[in-house]
Design a protein around this motif. Structure first.
Motif, mmCIF file in Angstrom:
data_model
loop_
_atom_site.group_PDB
_atom_site.id
_atom_site.type_symbol
_atom_site.label_atom_id
_atom_site.label_comp_id
_atom_site.label_asym_id
_atom_site.label_seq_id
_atom_site.Cartn_x
_atom_site.Cartn_y
_atom_site.Cartn_z
ATOM 1 N N GLY A 101 7.265 10.094 3.558
ATOM 2 C CA GLY A 101 6.497 9.845 4.451
ATOM 3 C C GLY A 101 5.773 8.510 4.289
ATOM 4 N N VAL A 102 5.347 7.953 5.407
ATOM 5 C CA VAL A 102 4.906 6.466 5.474
ATOM 6 C C VAL A 102 3.381 6.447 6.466
ATOM 7 C CG1 VAL A 102 4.849 3.970 5.368
ATOM 8 C CG2 VAL A 102 6.546 5.427 4.470
ATOM 9 N N GLN A 103 2.266 5.926 5.894
ATOM 10 C CA GLN A 103 1.482 5.737 6.933
ATOM 11 C C GLN A 103 1.358 4.334 7.648
ATOM 12 O OE1 GLN A 103 -3.478 5.196 6.609
ATOM 13 N NE2 GLN A 103 -2.706 6.751 5.602
ATOM 14 N N ARG A 104 1.798 4.432 8.771
ATOM 15 C CA ARG A 104 1.720 3.050 9.526
ATOM 16 C C ARG A 104 0.230 2.767 9.877
ATOM 17 N NH1 ARG A 104 5.753 6.036 10.635
ATOM 18 N NH2 ARG A 104 7.829 5.194 11.184
ATOM 19 N N SER A 158 2.871 8.717 10.980
ATOM 20 C CA SER A 158 4.221 8.923 10.557
ATOM 21 C C SER A 158 5.180 9.599 11.746
ATOM 22 C CB SER A 158 4.321 9.894 9.384
ATOM 23 O OG SER A 158 4.288 11.068 9.835
ATOM 24 N N ILE A 159 6.317 9.566 11.504
ATOM 25 C CA ILE A 159 7.260 10.295 12.576
ATOM 26 C C ILE A 159 7.255 11.756 12.624
ATOM 27 C CG2 ILE A 159 9.097 8.264 12.165
ATOM 28 C CD1 ILE A 159 10.725 10.274 10.815
ATOM 29 N N TYR A 160 6.462 12.353 11.752
ATOM 30 C CA TYR A 160 6.165 13.670 11.540
ATOM 31 C C TYR A 160 4.902 14.186 12.276
ATOM 32 C CZ TYR A 160 9.826 12.522 8.000
ATOM 33 O OH TYR A 160 10.724 12.234 7.177
ATOM 34 N N ILE A 185 0.845 -1.175 0.022
ATOM 35 C CA ILE A 185 0.181 0.111 -0.027
ATOM 36 C C ILE A 185 0.829 1.019 -0.177
ATOM 37 C CG2 ILE A 185 -1.820 1.014 1.143
ATOM 38 C CD1 ILE A 185 -2.528 -1.226 2.770
ATOM 39 N N TYR A 186 0.620 2.379 -0.903
ATOM 40 C CA TYR A 186 1.275 3.303 -0.926
ATOM 41 C C TYR A 186 0.474 4.391 -0.897
ATOM 42 C CZ TYR A 186 0.585 4.729 -5.666
ATOM 43 O OH TYR A 186 -0.250 5.283 -6.863
ATOM 44 N N SER A 187 0.978 5.860 -0.335
ATOM 45 C CA SER A 187 0.313 7.207 -0.513
ATOM 46 C C SER A 187 0.751 7.728 -1.754
ATOM 47 C CB SER A 187 0.700 7.854 0.641
ATOM 48 O OG SER A 187 0.549 7.055 2.005
ATOM 49 N N ASP A 188 -0.315 7.837 -2.652
ATOM 50 C CA ASP A 188 -0.015 8.717 -3.829
ATOM 51 C C ASP A 188 -0.195 10.089 -3.793
ATOM 52 O OD1 ASP A 188 -0.352 7.851 -7.003
ATOM 53 O OD2 ASP A 188 -0.857 9.909 -6.685
ATOM 54 N N PRO A 189 0.889 10.863 -4.402
ATOM 55 C CA PRO A 189 0.721 12.326 -3.947
ATOM 56 C C PRO A 189 -0.552 12.948 -4.472
ATOM 57 C CG PRO A 189 2.288 11.869 -5.487
ATOM 58 C CD PRO A 189 1.881 10.647 -5.167
ATOM 59 N N LYS A 217 -4.126 -13.644 6.008
ATOM 60 C CA LYS A 217 -3.317 -14.794 5.741
ATOM 61 C C LYS A 217 -2.020 -14.317 4.885
ATOM 62 C CE LYS A 217 -6.053 -17.116 8.170
ATOM 63 N NZ LYS A 217 -5.889 -17.584 9.377
ATOM 64 N N ILE A 218 -2.114 -13.021 4.246
ATOM 65 C CA ILE A 218 -0.877 -12.765 3.355
ATOM 66 C C ILE A 218 -0.056 -11.488 3.992
ATOM 67 C CG2 ILE A 218 -2.261 -13.467 1.435
ATOM 68 C CD1 ILE A 218 -2.905 -10.396 0.532
ATOM 69 N N PRO A 219 1.059 -11.366 3.635
ATOM 70 C CA PRO A 219 1.831 -10.283 4.015
ATOM 71 C C PRO A 219 1.507 -9.030 3.310
ATOM 72 C CG PRO A 219 3.225 -11.626 2.380
ATOM 73 C CD PRO A 219 1.839 -12.150 2.632
ATOM 74 N N VAL A 220 1.428 -8.017 4.051
ATOM 75 C CA VAL A 220 1.228 -6.515 3.739
ATOM 76 C C VAL A 220 1.960 -5.441 4.195
ATOM 77 C CG1 VAL A 220 -0.628 -6.397 5.240
ATOM 78 C CG2 VAL A 220 -0.683 -4.906 3.390
ATOM 79 N N LEU A 221 2.427 -4.541 3.328
ATOM 80 C CA LEU A 221 3.218 -3.521 3.791
ATOM 81 C C LEU A 221 3.097 -1.977 3.269
ATOM 82 C CD1 LEU A 221 5.886 -3.347 5.692
ATOM 83 C CD2 LEU A 221 7.403 -3.329 3.685
ATOM 84 N N PRO A 222 3.130 -0.947 4.117
ATOM 85 C CA PRO A 222 2.905 0.302 3.440
ATOM 86 C C PRO A 222 4.259 1.010 3.017
ATOM 87 C CG PRO A 222 2.974 0.511 5.781
ATOM 88 C CD PRO A 222 3.215 -0.993 5.635
ATOM 89 N N ILE A 223 4.209 1.824 2.150
ATOM 90 C CA ILE A 223 5.525 2.178 1.592
ATOM 91 C C ILE A 223 5.312 3.887 1.176
ATOM 92 C CG2 ILE A 223 6.524 0.050 0.639
ATOM 93 C CD1 ILE A 223 6.089 0.859 -2.256
ATOM 94 N N SER A 224 6.297 4.544 0.847
ATOM 95 C CA SER A 224 6.168 5.942 0.479
ATOM 96 C C SER A 224 6.105 6.203 -1.131
ATOM 97 C CB SER A 224 7.479 6.790 1.121
ATOM 98 O OG SER A 224 8.663 6.117 0.175
#
Length: 733
Positions: free
Chosen positions: A230-233, A525-527, A205-209, A270-277
């Motif tokens: 920036g990434v949304q946990r 995010s950390i921000y 999953i990514y954040s589109d600008p 049951k599947i792996p998922v990860l957020p990215i910038s």
């Protein structure tokens, strides 16, 4: 909206409501001079509130990362405990033992036709003092499955069910592949859930600008919006099945609680998922070939968006520690003088993904300021008639853990004692947002009428009304909004700590917050930091005071009244609107299905689709039958009669328990289809929307998902609940 137009609209609303305001203010449940005494108490309460102290609290509690299970998370809970005690409250920490996974390994890499290894890191910024601290949770989605998968990459837009329908038409399967979806349009957990249902091996999953970045404005630190790193946990637990500790559904996660095997928990993926910038997403999306994405799928990155079907391959490897960790809820009480066994409960969570200045500390600071002010009044001799219970929840971010476990652990007691639960979460500059049990709508309007907006110096009610008029899309709707007395409160979905109170136990609930002028990309995010908050969210902390007033006045009015301020006429009006929506939805769906099927039969899609796109026509759908809504309509006729009668009766104080337990009549013991934890027949999070609410959910979702037999059955279930409520209210005196 321009400042001039907005000011003129507020002036108009003030003029139309001036006659009512010229008279003595009415407070539902207060007779004689009791209303004046209550308003005087609220004025004294307001004098104890300090915007600068709220700012100091936000700075202190967001000074370091403090997720559930961390040493700093425990320290924050202990800090809150000492604050409550210093304010004169009887407070304790109630600890549960809950599952909470953190990452051991995270890897995303493009393996073909070119190579790229994702950074998976948000950089520290010199303009953000806390962004480089130790103890930050890495960028991840809690409750992803462990997995080491490699496969072809497919772009699935927002990952909605209808997006997969388009992929089917394009002849693109995601089975055994890795999908990449944009944040937005649905709750993040719905995206891997739908991908899993279609056979995908993994989800990114990514954040589109275009949705969350430079398309909206300058990026952080120059502006408020998400920068390229920036990434949304966030949690991807399937909370629409049940929230809370996944191993202890329906029971508190005490040390000795019986636990499910993790791999058998029905609300875990049951599947792996990860957020990215969008920095990390760019080379992945650029590698895609195959059909050009439809216009509505295109984001704001500077290249052509393709769906896939070419040589782009991705390797996704994730593993987690799956540990049981302590969950520290802080519970503070101020005992009632007359009805100690009737509880007015107020809550906000304290855990954050990282520093969490906005989410959740801005709301928590307002709650603590209320507790400080009430404590000062108490030291001056004030005693609430009912017991006030102020709660700071742990573990909200991973899936409403702390509040859900406390509610499940105290379910029988709460059904007896809980008059109302008043929630808040993050808070910012702008307009009042209020949602909850509709029998409390009149109370919310009366509270909002009496609080001044810090920017415009009119009431927060008048400012909200002005915003709603300007948001209306047609002249007819604008006229209706102008003529409307007060505001309608929203219905509750999920995503914050009210869920278990309202939707599991039937405790009347409210949720308050301000926003609309605080947009940005810091979420999870950390921000999400003090530096960001003071620049872009609520620089003077004035809306922190407004939240303290809104929630504090509400709690005090309910705690002190002789007759509880439940207005079941508002509930009837709201539910009547929901049933009208359902009948219109069914008629519209019947008509659109018939037309679409005719277009398919007449080969209109084949005649108009660009043959170079190789897009198949949609599959025909089953015709929509005529559903019998008469059980619901007849039930509403009964509710209309009994609520009209109830509104004219002079009720005794002994009716109060019956008034607040009325909401429980709307529960169905069997729960919703396929998710029996959710028992409320009027409000639930949507099965595919997550946070977003579905009203009369058993019926609405069956219609939307074209399960006609189930829809007719759920009409009967909802009607029975409304009939129970009518019979119950008819016996209140």
């Amino acid at each position: 909206m321009t400042t001039t137009n907005f000011s003129l609209l507020i002036a108009l609303l003030l003029c139309t409501g001036g006659a009512a305001r010229a008279q003595d203010k009415k407070l539902t449940g207060y007779a004689g001079n009791a209303a004046a005494q209550q308003l005087e108490l609220e004025s004294r309460f307001d004098k104890q509130l300090s915007s600068s102290h709220i700012g100091e609290t936000i700075k202190a509690l967001s000074s370091q990362p403090h997720h559930i299970g961390s040493a700093r998370g425990k320290a924050v809970a202990e800090d809150i405990l000492q604050r409550f005690k210093s304010y004169g409250w009887d407070a304790e920490i109630v600890t549960y033992q809950v599952l909470f996974p953190t990452p051991k390994e995270r890897l995303v890499e493009l393996t073909g036709p070119t190579t790229y290894k994702a950074l998976l890191k948000e950089p520290a910024l010199k303009e953000d003092a806390t962004s480089g601290q130790e103890g930050q949770l890495p960028t991840y989605n809690a409750w992803s499955a462990d997995g080491d998968v490699e496969g072809e990459l497919v772009y699935v837009n927002y990952g909605l069910p209808e997006d997969y329908e388009y992929l089917d038409r394009a002849g693109i399967s995601v089975k055994g592949k890795i999908v990449i979806a944009k944040y937005g349009r649905s709750w993040r957990g719905s995206k891997p859930k739908v991908a899993q249902e279609h056979g995908a091996a993994g989800c990114i999953i990514y954040s589109d600008p275009k949705d969350d970045g430079y398309y909206s404005g300058d990026v952080y630190p120059k502006g408020a919006f998400k920068n390229e790193y920036g990434v949304q946990r966030g949690s991807v637990m399937d909370i629409v099945i049940y929230p809370g500790d996944p191993l202890t559904p329906n029971t508190g996660a005490t040390a000795n609680a019986q636990r499910l095997d993790r791999l058998q928990a029905p609300n875990l993926l049951k599947i792996p998922v990860l957020p990215i910038s969008y920095h990390d997403a760019t080379p992945l999306l650029q590698a895609l070939e195959g059909p050009v994405a439809p216009d509505e799928w295109k984001g704001a990155l500077p290249f052509t968006y393709h769906i896939g079907g070419g040589k782009a391959r991705v390797h996704l490897k994730l593993s987690f520690d799956w540990q049981i960790r302590p969950c520290y809820n802080v519970i503070a009480k101020l005992k009632g003088s007359e009805q100690p066994d009737q509880w007015v409960i107020r809550g906000n969570h304290h855990d954050a993904w990282v520093n969490g200045a906005a989410d959740p500390i801005s709301g928590l600071a307002a709650l603590l300021e209320e507790a400080k002010a009430i404590g000062a009044l108490h030291k001056q001799g004030y005693q609430p008639k009912r017991t006030l219970v102020y709660c700071a929840w742990d573990g909200e971010e991973p899936g409403l853990l702390g509040s859900t476990e406390w509610v499940e652990d105290h379910a029988a007691e709460l059904k007896e004692k809980a008059v109302v639960y008043i929630n808040s979460d993050n808070n910012g500059r702008g307009f009042l947002n209020a949602s909850g049990s509709h029998a409390l709508e009149t109370l919310v309007n009366e509270v909002a009428r009496d609080i001044t907006d810090p920017q415009t110096q009119v009431s927060i009610l008048a400012r909200k009304q002005a915003a709603e008029v300007l948001k209306a899309t047609t002249p007819k709707l604008k006229k209706e909004k102008l003529a409307k007395q007060g505001i309608a409160i929203g219905a509750m979905g999920s995503g914050s700590d009210y869920s278990s109170f309202l939707q599991h136990l039937g405790v009347p609930s409210l949720d308050f917050g301000f926003g609309g002028e605080d947009a940005g990309g810091e979420y999870h995010s950390i921000y999400d930091s003090y530096d960001d908050y003071t620049r872009f969210k609520d620089p003077g902390f004035n809306y922190g005071v407004a939240l303290s007033q809104t929630a504090g006045h509400t709690a005090l009015r309910v705690a002190n009244t002789v007759t509880l301020p439940f207005d079941y006429r508002k509930l009837y009006e709201t539910v009547n609107g929901y049933v009208n929506e359902l009948t219109e939805l069914t008629s519209s769906l019947r008509e659109s299905t018939a037309i679409d099927n005719q277009l398919i039969r007449d080969r209109k899609y084949q005649l108009t689709t660009d043959t170079a796109k190789h897009l198949s026509p949609p599959l025909p759908k089953t015709e929509v039958p005529y559903l019998d809504f008469s059980p619901l309509q007849n039930a509403l006729t009964g509710l209309d009669t009994v609520t009209a009668s109830l509104a004219t009766r002079k009720l005794s104080s002994t009716a109060n328990k019956a008034l607040y337990q009325g909401e429980q009549q709307l529960l169905n013991d069997a729960g919703l289809p396929a998710r029996n934890w959710y028992k409320h027949t009027l409000y639930a999070p949507g099965f595919y929307t997550g946070y977003g609410v579905k009203t009369i959910p058993g019926v609405r979702e069956a219609i939307e998902q074209r399960r006609w037999k189930e829809a007719q059955e759920q009409i009967t279930v909802a009607a029975a609940a409304i009939n129970r409520l009518s019979a119950y209210l008819g016996n209140i005196h």
